[in-house]
Scaffold this active site. Structure first.
Site, mmCIF file in Angstrom:
data_model
loop_
_atom_site.group_PDB
_atom_site.id
_atom_site.type_symbol
_atom_site.label_atom_id
_atom_site.label_comp_id
_atom_site.label_asym_id
_atom_site.label_seq_id
_atom_site.Cartn_x
_atom_site.Cartn_y
_atom_site.Cartn_z
ATOM 1 N N ASP A 37 119.046 13.665 -5.897
ATOM 2 C CA ASP A 37 117.997 13.838 -6.912
ATOM 3 C C ASP A 37 118.150 15.208 -7.571
ATOM 4 O OD1 ASP A 37 115.094 12.129 -7.223
ATOM 5 O OD2 ASP A 37 115.204 14.097 -8.193
ATOM 6 N N ILE A 38 117.698 15.309 -8.815
ATOM 7 C CA ILE A 38 117.761 16.585 -9.546
ATOM 8 C C ILE A 38 116.706 17.557 -9.025
ATOM 9 C CG2 ILE A 38 116.273 15.783 -11.425
ATOM 10 C CD1 ILE A 38 118.026 17.391 -13.368
ATOM 11 N N VAL A 76 122.560 13.674 -12.305
ATOM 12 C CA VAL A 76 123.459 12.558 -12.648
ATOM 13 C C VAL A 76 124.036 12.695 -14.056
ATOM 14 C CG1 VAL A 76 122.382 10.891 -11.068
ATOM 15 C CG2 VAL A 76 121.612 11.002 -13.471
ATOM 16 N N ASN A 102 119.648 4.629 -9.768
ATOM 17 C CA ASN A 102 118.211 4.472 -10.034
ATOM 18 C C ASN A 102 117.587 5.648 -10.789
ATOM 19 O OD1 ASN A 102 115.267 3.626 -9.086
ATOM 20 N ND2 ASN A 102 115.593 5.715 -8.346
ATOM 21 N N TYR A 176 115.178 5.721 -24.333
ATOM 22 C CA TYR A 176 114.893 4.981 -23.094
ATOM 23 C C TYR A 176 115.294 3.515 -23.258
ATOM 24 C CZ TYR A 176 112.464 3.447 -18.850
ATOM 25 O OH TYR A 176 112.179 2.919 -17.599
ATOM 26 N N LYS A 180 118.391 1.584 -21.349
ATOM 27 C CA LYS A 180 118.124 0.462 -20.434
ATOM 28 C C LYS A 180 118.826 -0.816 -20.902
ATOM 29 C CE LYS A 180 115.604 2.521 -17.293
ATOM 30 N NZ LYS A 180 116.208 2.795 -15.968
ATOM 31 N N VAL A 209 105.836 0.029 -12.580
ATOM 32 C CA VAL A 209 105.814 0.211 -11.125
ATOM 33 C C VAL A 209 104.941 1.424 -10.823
ATOM 34 C CG1 VAL A 209 107.202 0.506 -9.051
ATOM 35 C CG2 VAL A 209 108.217 -0.583 -11.073
HETATM 36 N N1 LIG Z 1 107.858 3.202 -12.992
HETATM 37 C C1 LIG Z 1 108.050 2.224 -13.882
HETATM 38 O O1 LIG Z 1 107.104 1.673 -14.465
HETATM 39 C C2 LIG Z 1 109.451 1.737 -14.160
HETATM 40 C C3 LIG Z 1 109.621 0.465 -14.735
HETATM 41 C C4 LIG Z 1 110.913 -0.006 -14.972
HETATM 42 C C5 LIG Z 1 112.005 0.775 -14.642
HETATM 43 N N2 LIG Z 1 111.803 2.013 -14.112
HETATM 44 C C6 LIG Z 1 112.987 2.785 -13.738
HETATM 45 O O2 LIG Z 1 113.004 2.943 -12.336
HETATM 46 C C7 LIG Z 1 113.763 4.117 -11.996
HETATM 47 C C8 LIG Z 1 113.000 4.944 -10.978
HETATM 48 O O3 LIG Z 1 111.825 5.467 -11.583
HETATM 49 P P1 LIG Z 1 110.451 5.689 -10.777
HETATM 50 O O4 LIG Z 1 109.496 4.731 -11.324
HETATM 51 O O5 LIG Z 1 110.715 5.699 -9.333
HETATM 52 O O6 LIG Z 1 110.039 7.148 -11.321
HETATM 53 P P2 LIG Z 1 109.997 8.598 -10.612
HETATM 54 O O7 LIG Z 1 109.805 9.578 -11.696
HETATM 55 O O8 LIG Z 1 109.018 8.572 -9.503
HETATM 56 O O9 LIG Z 1 111.447 8.738 -9.959
HETATM 57 C C9 LIG Z 1 112.608 9.011 -10.708
HETATM 58 C C10 LIG Z 1 113.462 9.985 -9.929
HETATM 59 O O10 LIG Z 1 114.685 10.212 -10.668
HETATM 60 C C11 LIG Z 1 114.983 11.600 -10.596
HETATM 61 N N3 LIG Z 1 115.845 12.015 -11.696
HETATM 62 C C12 LIG Z 1 115.523 12.062 -13.010
HETATM 63 N N4 LIG Z 1 116.535 12.559 -13.733
HETATM 64 C C13 LIG Z 1 117.542 12.825 -12.862
HETATM 65 C C14 LIG Z 1 118.847 13.350 -13.000
HETATM 66 N N5 LIG Z 1 119.322 13.733 -14.200
HETATM 67 N N6 LIG Z 1 119.622 13.473 -11.897
HETATM 68 C C15 LIG Z 1 119.147 13.095 -10.676
HETATM 69 N N7 LIG Z 1 117.903 12.610 -10.482
HETATM 70 C C16 LIG Z 1 117.112 12.470 -11.553
HETATM 71 C C17 LIG Z 1 113.617 12.262 -10.661
HETATM 72 O O11 LIG Z 1 113.660 13.602 -10.219
HETATM 73 C C18 LIG Z 1 112.761 11.341 -9.788
HETATM 74 O O12 LIG Z 1 112.746 11.767 -8.440
HETATM 75 C C19 LIG Z 1 114.066 4.807 -13.315
HETATM 76 O O13 LIG Z 1 115.383 4.482 -13.722
HETATM 77 C C20 LIG Z 1 113.061 4.192 -14.263
HETATM 78 O O14 LIG Z 1 113.481 4.249 -15.599
HETATM 79 C C21 LIG Z 1 110.560 2.507 -13.860
#
Ligand SMILES: NC(=O)c1ccc[n+]([C@@H]2O[C@H](COP(=O)([O-])OP(=O)(O)OC[C@H]3O[C@@H](n4cnc5c(N)ncnc54)[C@H](O)[C@@H]3O)[C@@H](O)[C@H]2O)c1
Length: 274
Positions: A37-38, A76, A102, A176, A180, A209
């Site tokens: 993670d970042i 990433v 992810n 975004y 995706k 989510v």
């Molecule tokens: N939450 C939603 O409603 C939802 C819906 C559909 C898809 N998603 C996707 O699910 C995935 C996970 O999101 P989440 O809901 O757990 O959100 P979140 O913000 O809780 O988690 C995302 C994680 O990714 C890390 N991250 C971001 N940029 C980064 C980078 N450059 N390098 C390394 N790590 C990085 C963040 O620090 C964070 O810990 C994402 O790809 C998001 O687009 C989320």
């Protein structure tokens, strides 16, 4: 006995939210897991991103299952950092069988989302970052010759536009959606090319989510101003839980899906039907 006994996995964006859930579930079913993670704020993002403490908490949850965790603080968007993280995983955990690409950001609210940097941040994280993760994890899997399985995190935004007016069409929002959608192209390229190596590549496409990415005051405003029916789904849900997504991710990663490759599994309460 777990479905992933003796396997090694790498999960990106694992400090919290869905990535943490996937990582802990993998460990509970027997895998040792590298969690990347970042753990830093990206300037285009208005809500608070994860911290090193969050990543420590993921490690603690994995270790509670009795499996090994390897914490890697890396971005990433940086292909050399991803390459190094994969090498570190193989070096310290002894291999690499499974990966979940992810990591993601939602740079769609606030003034920063209107800057072109937000477009670049979205594309660099969720398209280039997914490519780098695929590129370096599958290279190791090919070399080891033992197959592998990779799951990419798409979204219902992999299939539809989300902006409900011209004002919302910011560089961050368009980035975004484009990233995706692009994830599906990456999946198809790699799934097609790597089948003969018994490496499978699939995508999970969640609806909203319950994670800090969307459970925050900024995203709540987007919801409250939306026209009726925005994000409607036949089951009438606003959010699903990270565990709901993990169930699909783990199935796709497992041998139970051994002949499933190049597909997208929506976990969306039927949202894409509407
Ligand atoms: N939450 C939603 O409603 C939802 C819906 C559909 C898809 N998603 C996707 O699910 C995935 C996970 O999101 P989440 O809901 O757990 O959100 P979140 O913000 O809780 O988690 C995302 C994680 O990714 C890390 N991250 C971001 N940029 C980064 C980078 N450059 N390098 C390394 N790590 C990085 C963040 O620090 C964070 O810990 C994402 O790809 C998001 O687009 C989320």
């Amino acid at each position: 006995m777990g479905r992933f006994d003796g396997k090694v996995a790498l999960v990106t964006g694992a400090a919290r939210g869905q990535g943490r859930s996937h990582a802990v579930n993998l460990a509970a079913e027997g895998a040792d897991v590298a969690v990347l993670d970042i753990c830093q704020q990206v300037p285009s993002v208005q809500y608070a991103m994860s911290s090193p403490d969050d990543l420590d908490e993921t490690v603690a949850l994995i270790e509670k299952t009795g499996r090994r965790a390897l914490a890697i603080q890396a971005d990433v968007r940086d292909h050399q950092a991803v390459e190094a993280a994969v090498a570190q995983t193989v070096g310290e955990l002894g291999g690499l069988d499974l990966a979940v690409a992810n990591a993601g950001i939602l740079p769609v609210t606030g003034d920063a989302a209107r800057e072109m940097d937000a477009w670049r941040a979205a594309i660099d994280t969720m398209l280039s970052g997914v490519y780098y993760t695929l590129r370096y994890t599958t290279a190791v899997m090919i070399e080891r010759g033992a197959g592998g399985s990779v799951v990419l995190t798409g979204s219902t935004s992999s299939f539809r536009g989300v902006a409900y007016n011209a004002d919302m069409l910011t560089p961050g929002e368009v980035g975004y959606g484009a990233a995706k959608h692009g994830v599906l192209g990456l999946m198809r390229e790699f799934a097609m090319a790597l089948g003969s190596h018994h490496i499978r590549v699939n995508t999970v496409a969640p609806m909203g989510v319950r994670t800090p990415m969307v459970v925050n005051e900024y995203f709540a405003d987007l919801h409250s101003e939306a026209p009726g029916g925005w994000m409607a789904n036949p089951m009438g849900l606003r959010y699903i839980e990270p565990q709901d997504v993990s169930e699909a991710v783990l199935w796709l990663l497992s041998d139970q899906a051994r002949y499933v490759t190049g597909v997208t599994v929506p976990v969306d309460a039927g949202l894409l039907l509407v």
